[in-house]
Design an enzyme around this catalytic site. Sequence first.
Site, PDB file in Angstrom:
ATOM      1  N   LYS A 104       0.823  -1.217   0.000  1.00 44.87           N
ATOM      2  CA  LYS A 104       0.000   0.000   0.000  1.00 44.87           C
ATOM      3  C   LYS A 104       0.854   1.263   0.000  1.00 44.87           C
ATOM      4  CE  LYS A 104      -0.418  -0.214   5.012  1.00 44.87           C
ATOM      5  NZ  LYS A 104       0.246  -1.504   5.118  1.00 44.87           N
ATOM      6  N   GLY A 186       0.698  -9.012  18.346  1.00 52.03           N
ATOM      7  CA  GLY A 186       1.140  -8.942  16.968  1.00 52.03           C
ATOM      8  C   GLY A 186       0.287  -8.076  16.073  1.00 52.03           C
ATOM      9  N   ASP A 200      -1.104   5.046   7.824  1.00 54.92           N
ATOM     10  CA  ASP A 200      -1.485   3.830   7.108  1.00 54.92           C
ATOM     11  C   ASP A 200      -2.878   3.984   6.493  1.00 54.92           C
ATOM     12  OD1 ASP A 200      -1.147   0.683   6.756  1.00 54.92           O
ATOM     13  OD2 ASP A 200      -3.153   1.033   7.569  1.00 54.92           O
ATOM     14  N   LYS A 204      -4.085   4.150   2.396  1.00 52.93           N
ATOM     15  CA  LYS A 204      -5.150   3.330   1.815  1.00 52.93           C
ATOM     16  C   LYS A 204      -6.241   4.210   1.213  1.00 52.93           C
ATOM     17  CE  LYS A 204      -4.343  -0.465   5.063  1.00 52.93           C
ATOM     18  NZ  LYS A 204      -4.834  -1.151   6.280  1.00 52.93           N
ATOM     19  N   GLY A 301      -3.388  -9.820   8.046  1.00 56.96           N
ATOM     20  CA  GLY A 301      -3.115 -11.200   8.436  1.00 56.96           C
ATOM     21  C   GLY A 301      -2.581 -11.998   7.273  1.00 56.96           C
TER      22      GLY A 301
END
Length: 428
Positions: A104, A186, A200, A204, A301
Amino acid sequence: MTIALGVLGCGTVGQGTVLLAHRRAEKIQHLTGFRPYVKRILVRDLEKTRSPEIDRSKLTNQAYDILDDPEIQVIVETIGGIEPARTYILEALRRGKHVVTANKDLIALYGAEILKVANDVGVEVLYEAAVGGAIPLVGPLQENLTANEVTDLKGIINGTTNFILTQMNETGAEFADALAEAQALGYAEADPSSDIDGLDAARKLTILASIAFHARVELADVQVEGIRHITARDVQYARELGCVVKLLASGTDRNGRLSLRVRPTLIPLAHPLAHVSNSYNALFVRGDAAGDLMFFGRGAGSMPTASAVVGDIISLLRNIRLGVAGSPENRLYLQKRVVPDEMLYQHYVRFSVSDKPGVFARIAQLFGDAGISMETVLQKRVEQGQAEIVVVTHSIPAHRMDELCDALAQVQQVQKVACVMPLEALSE
């Protein structure tokens, strides 16, 4: 017929992609006529422990073992970041190789350059996995919804911040504690700045808005605010007001005037986005013909993102089979202006004041002088002669709220204007 893939990167997404492509090879052959196989995989550390399903004989730490291999027709880039990913992708394209990427950051910042090179050479670049993990967003916007004039994008498109805010809402945790838990599980990187500062989500949104609004949108066009300043009190007060706090990415197109923003926002509990929890993502799209649509699913994921990567590989192989892969791009980008947010919003504002007679009257006067009416007021006594006031205004432009906050900061008894957030309307 077989077709060779070269995979750049074997981290979370890269490893998932290798495994899923292998498991679905027979199905892919049935769908496309090509049976893909991973010929080489670029890694940094050849000795690192990996899934036993990864054939170690295919690993290399030399990128040009892949880029210079004439048998490899498709490059799958899962390295992430800008460099060396940008260099490798451009080198692959110039060698006539098709590219599938989940990057991205690269598409948001250098997508126009990369797509131009691909167009000039006659190869294809696919990037569904760059936004939304397993959720199909790029494809529907590029193809299925093109009969619409898309006017609104609105969504939760960063799983890390959504997990943090969900924990704060459900457990009463402070931001730092919720972030630490996200890192332990995580969901957040050791350096979480890109997520919690909104970058982030902004990247996007840049990609999605460019496609949905048929305009060249730059990252600098997005107004960005993160969630570092959100406290457990803000989340608690939001609950008292019948809302939750979410990091909301929004884009609007009003007659060729674009507004793009990422910021923490109060979402009423009656709104579907209020119930998008933990690491899930969701995006609302409004088209003039289709009406309101919502896309929902896991936004990150290993296997969710690999699902999108392998889906792009399948689309690419179909195009190769049909002889249309790398056809010249005929997408029309319209000339549109990016303007400050022109929408009217109710606003939540929290500030601390000296707990003395007459202070609230002075504050109310400032609201009145600014022509801003109060819909809801929460007044809390905190400690040591300090009180906390939360006001929800009626709908006003953002610049009026900024001017009011500047005026409040000049009042001696106002110790701090701690938090300002818009409140998302249920309908427009």
